[in-house]
Structures are given as C-alpha cells and as structure tokens.
Design an enzyme around this catalytic site. Structure first.
Site, PDB file in Angstrom:
ATOM      1  N   HIS A 149       0.787  -1.168   0.041  1.00 12.50           N
ATOM      2  CA  HIS A 149       0.049   0.003  -0.033  1.00 12.50           C
ATOM      3  C   HIS A 149       0.851   1.219   0.024  1.00 12.50           C
ATOM      4  O   HIS A 149       0.295   2.453  -0.277  1.00 12.50           O
ATOM      5  CB  HIS A 149      -0.826   0.023   1.314  1.00 12.50           C
ATOM      6  CG  HIS A 149      -0.479   0.236   2.568  1.00 12.50           C
ATOM      7  ND1 HIS A 149      -0.237  -0.665   3.355  1.00 12.50           N
ATOM      8  CD2 HIS A 149      -0.052   1.186   3.279  1.00 12.50           C
ATOM      9  CE1 HIS A 149       0.532  -0.245   4.551  1.00 12.50           C
ATOM     10  NE2 HIS A 149       0.504   1.094   4.481  1.00 12.50           N
ATOM     11  N   ASP A 187       0.050  -7.602   1.640  1.00  9.75           N
ATOM     12  CA  ASP A 187       0.429  -6.291   1.713  1.00  9.75           C
ATOM     13  C   ASP A 187       2.014  -6.194   1.583  1.00  9.75           C
ATOM     14  O   ASP A 187       2.516  -5.486   2.411  1.00  9.75           O
ATOM     15  CB  ASP A 187       0.063  -5.773   2.971  1.00  9.75           C
ATOM     16  CG  ASP A 187       0.162  -4.133   2.813  1.00  9.75           C
ATOM     17  OD1 ASP A 187       0.359  -3.491   1.726  1.00  9.75           O
ATOM     18  OD2 ASP A 187       0.001  -3.386   3.884  1.00  9.75           O
ATOM     19  N   GLY A 258       3.854   6.005   7.851  1.00 10.56           N
ATOM     20  CA  GLY A 258       5.099   6.396   7.699  1.00 10.56           C
ATOM     21  C   GLY A 258       6.171   5.230   8.106  1.00 10.56           C
ATOM     22  O   GLY A 258       6.958   5.049   7.568  1.00 10.56           O
ATOM     23  N   SER A 260       4.776   2.306   7.689  1.00 11.51           N
ATOM     24  CA  SER A 260       4.516   1.085   6.967  1.00 11.51           C
ATOM     25  C   SER A 260       5.527   0.700   5.986  1.00 11.51           C
ATOM     26  O   SER A 260       6.223   1.392   5.164  1.00 11.51           O
ATOM     27  CB  SER A 260       3.200   1.488   5.899  1.00 11.51           C
ATOM     28  OG  SER A 260       2.101   1.721   6.901  1.00 11.51           O
TER      29      SER A 260
END
Length: 332
Positions: A149, A187, A258, A260
């Site tokens: 993402h 993800d 951030g 992630s």
C-alpha cells in the site's frame, strides 16, 4: 559320553560363529546413547535398513548419531537437517534462499542503541508522489521490502538511503527504483534500486517470528509522519492476531503512518516482521506481517512478478488490510 561331547562341540561352534558375526557386524550409534549392531542392508536418504539377525529394522536418519562399518572403520557422524544446521555457513544459507540472509542460529542479544547504529544503513525511506513509507534492504544488490500500500498505483518511486561515511550517516536519494514483485493479499512489495554506480548496500538478516515468545522485547525503525530514522521499542503482545483471514504480530512498539513497510526487529537485530498498520483509536496497538510470510513471498517472487503488460497485476484486486474498516452493507 559321546553325545555330551558333540553337544559341547556344537555349542563352541555356535558361540564362535556368533562372535565372528558380531566382529564383522556394523554398529549404529543412536542419539539416545543406545546402539544397534547388525548388517546394514541399505542406506537411504531418510533411513538406514539393518539386519539384526532375527528381524530387519528401519532406523530414521534423524535418530542416528554415527555409523561404524566393519569393513570401513568408524565413519563421521551422520548429518541430519537438525544437527547440521548450526554448522552451515552464512554463505551456504544464502545459497539455499538464493536471495536473502537468514542466520542458522540465534545471534547474541544486544541493546537497541548498538543495534540501531549497526542497522541504520539498511533501513530506508520509500517516497512516491502521493506519500511515503519505510522499507529495508535485504541484499547487497539493492533489493528491498516495503508494503504494497506504500507504492500502490505508483511507478515513480524514490528511495532514501543513509550511507555510513566517516562515522556519520549520509543521505542519498535513488530515483531509479523498479518494482520487482507485488503481493496485495499479504501487503508486500519487492523493489530494486537500479541507479548507475550504486555501491554494495548494507542489508538486514531475516530472523524468525515463530522462535520469539510473547512478552519479548522488539523494536521498529521507520519514518512515521516523515520523521526518518525514528526508533520505537515495545514488546510482542501476541503472535497470532487474526484479521481478515491473516495472522499478524501485535506489538506495543509505536507504529504510525510512515512506519509502513519498515522492519520490526528482535533484540538480535534480525527482522521478525514488516510493520503495516495500527488501530487508530487505541495506543500501543501496532501490527506487523510475520517474517515467515515475507520469506514465502521472496522464495516465490516469480509468481508475484510485476509486469506493466499484465492486466492482472495484484494492485487491481483488494483494498489494503485495515482493522478500522467496517462493513457498509445495509448502511445508507
């Protein structure tokens, strides 16, 4: 009288025969400090077939400590996957995975301050026109992991790397970043830095989330809200938090937008997860993808290979996982 002498003679012959047979027999030393003596009929990859006179035994390889053959003398211990793992070199392990580093035995426990100084170069910031996230380099050729993402729908990607120079970290921005593989369902995204004249990159080793116990200390490095190289520490709250059919690591280490795509470390400096979300209305409720899922993604990266000519690229499939999303069926 003669009958008694004959019985004694045959008894001596039988004892001598048994002694000769025992002398010529093979010996298998078991790990439980027991031994089996007999004639080895065949040796297979996973078992050894032994004739002990009155029956034939099948002995699993992983139960054998060493084998001594009557005609060859003592052989070195039989290697099993469990016993041989600690003696394998790092290079051998990298050859098996072919792509990333994964230690064969636990590294020593260290403090967060020392680990951050050691790992700083390998934790990166991933930027796109629509936002930013974190990531980490997995080999010296510039391959890195981040969240799907973070780069969803983007092709203009840059990576900020902090190279160690004269004891200081020097920021370097790389603009030629290629998408190698994507897995929206987990993800995860695999990128590669392809700028000209790039150096050999420092990289991070993969640990094991399975080997970690609930309550053990962990820490994350990332760029929450764009604040690069931010370190947060906490504990592993649970290893089996189920969300939308997937299991996540839950941690009290602060995870914010951030973070992630950044690494979650154990106290040996090995990646045990990839941070990817938090519950926004609570504190100390961060989540990470277990490193075992990352390994699977990397080992099967060909199946997730990105292609601009492929209309079935994964970014067209699902929304990013979010615990805060609620079903909207029946709601106006």
């Amino acid at each position: 009288m003669i009958s008694a002498m004959l019985r004694k003679f045959f008894l001596l012959v039988l004892i001598s025969s048994c002694a000769v047979q025992m002398a010529l027999a093979d010996t298998i030393q078991l790990k439980e400090k027991a031994a089996i003596t007999g004639k080895i009929l065949s040796e297979k990859r996973d078992q050894v077939v032994v004739d002990v006179g009155y029956t034939v035994l099948l002995i699993p390889r992983n139960q054998i400590a060493k084998v001594s053959k009557s005609d060859e003398g003592e052989l070195p211990p039989v290697k099993t996957s469990k016993a041989s793992a600690p003696s394998e070199s790092k290079e051998s392990q990298q050859t098996k995975s072919g792509f990333y580093s994964s230690p064969n035995k636990p590294a020593p426990i260290r403090n967060v301050r020392d680990l951050v100084n050691t790992l700083g170069e390998a934790v990166v910031q991933v930027r796109t026109p629509s936002g930013l996230g974190s990531g980490f380099i997995i080999n010296e050729d510039g391959f890195l992991i981040t969240n799907f993402h973070v780069i969803e729908g983007e092709t203009q990607i840059s990576v900020e790397v902090y190279h160690q120079k004269d004891g200081q970290l020097e920021r370097k921005s790389y603009k030629q970043v290629r998408i190698i593989a994507l897995n929206k369902f987990e993800d995860l995204a695999l990128l590669r830095i392809e700028d000209k004249d790039v150096p050999k990159f420092k990289y991070i080793s993969m640990g094991s989330a399975d080997a970690l116990a609930v309550g053990e200390r962990v820490f994350a490095i990332g760029s929450p809200l764009g604040l690069e190289r931010t370190v947060t520490e906490g504990i592993l709250s649970t290893k089996t938090r189920q969300m939308q059919g997937e299991l996540y690591l839950q941690t009290t280490a602060q995870i914010n937008p951030g973070n992630s795509g950044g690494p979650l470390f154990n106290m040996s400096g090995e990646v045990i997860g990839v941070t990817n979300m938090k519950i926004t209305f609570g504190e100390g409720l961060g989540f990470a993808i277990p490193v075992e899922a990352v390994r699977f993604f990397l080992d099967h990266r060909d199946a997730f290979a990105y292609s601009t000519d492929n209309p079935s690229n994964p970014y067209r499939y699902l929304e990013p996982p979010s615990h805060t999303r609620r079903p909207t069926e029946g709601i106006e």
